[in-house]
Design a protein around this motif. Structure first.
Motif, mmCIF file in Angstrom:
data_model
loop_
_atom_site.group_PDB
_atom_site.id
_atom_site.type_symbol
_atom_site.label_atom_id
_atom_site.label_comp_id
_atom_site.label_asym_id
_atom_site.label_seq_id
_atom_site.Cartn_x
_atom_site.Cartn_y
_atom_site.Cartn_z
ATOM 1 N N UNK A 9 0.947 -1.786 0.178
ATOM 2 C CA UNK A 9 -0.170 0.199 0.344
ATOM 3 C C UNK A 9 0.559 1.157 0.080
ATOM 4 N N UNK A 10 2.046 1.707 0.786
ATOM 5 C CA UNK A 10 2.771 2.261 0.833
ATOM 6 C C UNK A 10 2.923 2.521 -0.499
ATOM 7 N N UNK A 11 3.942 1.454 -1.223
ATOM 8 C CA UNK A 11 4.899 1.992 -2.258
ATOM 9 C C UNK A 11 3.623 1.977 -3.845
ATOM 10 N N UNK A 12 2.753 1.642 -3.506
ATOM 11 C CA UNK A 12 1.260 2.196 -4.394
ATOM 12 C C UNK A 12 0.912 3.382 -4.562
ATOM 13 N N UNK A 13 1.117 3.608 -3.024
ATOM 14 C CA UNK A 13 0.432 5.494 -3.216
ATOM 15 C C UNK A 13 1.633 6.334 -3.567
ATOM 16 N N UNK A 14 2.473 6.023 -3.095
ATOM 17 C CA UNK A 14 3.647 6.981 -3.752
ATOM 18 C C UNK A 14 3.647 6.912 -5.564
ATOM 19 N N UNK A 15 3.794 5.434 -6.284
ATOM 20 C CA UNK A 15 3.640 4.947 -7.936
ATOM 21 C C UNK A 15 2.460 6.196 -7.724
ATOM 22 N N UNK A 16 1.023 6.321 -7.216
ATOM 23 C CA UNK A 16 -0.307 6.134 -8.147
ATOM 24 C C UNK A 16 -0.111 8.164 -7.615
ATOM 25 N N UNK A 17 0.505 8.721 -6.621
ATOM 26 C CA UNK A 17 -0.404 10.450 -6.743
ATOM 27 C C UNK A 17 1.149 10.820 -7.279
ATOM 28 N N UNK A 18 1.751 10.578 -7.964
ATOM 29 C CA UNK A 18 3.236 10.846 -9.600
ATOM 30 C C UNK A 18 2.274 11.442 -10.080
ATOM 31 N N UNK A 19 2.556 12.360 -10.741
ATOM 32 C CA UNK A 19 1.732 12.840 -12.202
ATOM 33 C C UNK A 19 1.847 12.188 -13.281
ATOM 34 N N UNK A 20 0.451 11.468 -13.757
ATOM 35 C CA UNK A 20 0.991 10.658 -14.696
ATOM 36 C C UNK A 20 -0.622 10.667 -15.687
ATOM 37 N N UNK A 21 -1.236 10.916 -16.921
ATOM 38 C CA UNK A 21 -1.330 10.065 -17.506
ATOM 39 C C UNK A 21 -3.395 10.286 -16.970
ATOM 40 N N UNK A 22 -3.495 9.435 -16.078
ATOM 41 C CA UNK A 22 -4.593 8.958 -15.679
ATOM 42 C C UNK A 22 -5.009 9.965 -14.741
ATOM 43 N N UNK A 23 -3.905 10.535 -13.968
ATOM 44 C CA UNK A 23 -4.251 12.151 -13.159
ATOM 45 C C UNK A 23 -4.665 12.739 -14.044
ATOM 46 N N UNK A 24 -4.128 13.213 -14.949
ATOM 47 C CA UNK A 24 -4.014 14.307 -15.923
ATOM 48 C C UNK A 24 -5.800 13.839 -16.243
ATOM 49 N N UNK A 25 -6.084 12.866 -16.806
ATOM 50 C CA UNK A 25 -6.836 12.835 -17.455
ATOM 51 C C UNK A 25 -8.406 13.388 -17.021
ATOM 52 N N UNK A 26 -8.005 12.791 -14.880
ATOM 53 C CA UNK A 26 -9.087 13.064 -14.351
ATOM 54 C C UNK A 26 -9.362 14.905 -13.804
ATOM 55 N N UNK A 27 -8.268 15.064 -13.922
ATOM 56 C CA UNK A 27 -8.338 16.688 -13.699
ATOM 57 C C UNK A 27 -7.970 17.737 -14.402
ATOM 58 N N UNK A 29 -10.200 16.876 -17.052
ATOM 59 C CA UNK A 29 -11.852 16.459 -17.585
ATOM 60 C C UNK A 29 -12.405 17.713 -16.608
ATOM 61 N N UNK A 30 -11.964 16.764 -14.863
ATOM 62 C CA UNK A 30 -12.889 17.541 -13.226
ATOM 63 C C UNK A 30 -12.929 19.508 -13.480
ATOM 64 N N UNK A 31 -11.762 19.709 -14.281
ATOM 65 C CA UNK A 31 -11.849 21.365 -14.253
ATOM 66 C C UNK A 31 -12.602 22.042 -15.838
#
Length: 209
Positions: A9-27, A29-31
């Motif tokens: 969970x700790x390792x995955x969280x570090x990777x998940x919050x790193x900027x990437x395509x999926x986070x950009x898409x949510x960001x 689309x929300x804006x």
């Protein structure tokens, strides 16, 4: 098992919050379309993650690294899809608005469905997502633990973390979007998004297994 799950969970969280395509898409689309559409895109991404996790549990994602052809097919299809998203955003940015003071139309169900499809497509057509599960999960799997059950458990942990992260991102982005309702600003956002999607596509094409 508990210690292994916490470490994953700790390792995955570090990777998940790193900027990437999926986070950009949510960001993005929300804006541009509001929080409901942003969360619809997030739900699509999470659906893709669940499918990748199940494929990993069944041993199917090993084909991505074992077969250059399979990896390249997914990679090229993903890049083509991102180019299409980028071109669509740039095309929308060219549309002229009758008035700079006109407020955008309310978000409709079709917008949420399109956002969900975009989330599913960008995730499932990104071979790096499959490689992520296949390469990370085995590092934390306890000796003698059932492979299928442990993989499903770790996938569930990752999906829950991503859901929380996307909820935070979509809320902050939607609040920002409320201040960016002028059509000129929205067009600029579409232009930036279009270039970014094409940039992600170029990065995917340059990737090698």
């Amino acid at each position: 098992m508990i210690a292994a799950a916490l470490a994953f969970a700790a390792a995955a969280m570090i990777i998940n919050v790193a900027p990437g395509l999926d986070t950009f898409l949510v960001l993005r689309t929300s804006i541009a379309q509001g929080r409901r559409c942003g969360m619809a895109a997030a739900l699509g991404i999470l659906t893709g993650c669940v499918l990748w996790g199940l494929a990993t549990a069944a041993g199917l994602t090993a084909l991505l690294t074992a077969s250059h052809v399979a990896y390249d097919v997914v990679r090229i299809c993903g890049a083509a899809y991102l180019v299409w998203l980028g071109a669509t955003a740039l095309w929308h940015a060219r549309k002229k608005k009758p008035s700079e003071d006109v407020r955008p139309e309310p978000v409709v169900a079709e917008g949420r469905l399109a956002a969900f499809r975009a989330g599913v497509g960008t995730n499932l057509l990104n071979p790096k997502a499959g490689v992520f599960y296949m390469s990370l999960i085995p590092q934390f799997m306890p000796h003698g633990a059932p492979v299928f059950g442990t993989t499903v458990l770790f996938t569930a942990i990752d999906v829950v973390e991503l859901a929380v992260w996307y909820w935070i991102v979509s809320g902050a982005a939607a609040a920002l979007g409320e201040r960016l309702r002028r059509p000129s600003v929205r067009r600029r956002l579409e232009q930036v998004s279009g270039v970014a999607f094409i940039g992600f596509a170029a990065g995917l094409l340059a990737d090698r297994p």
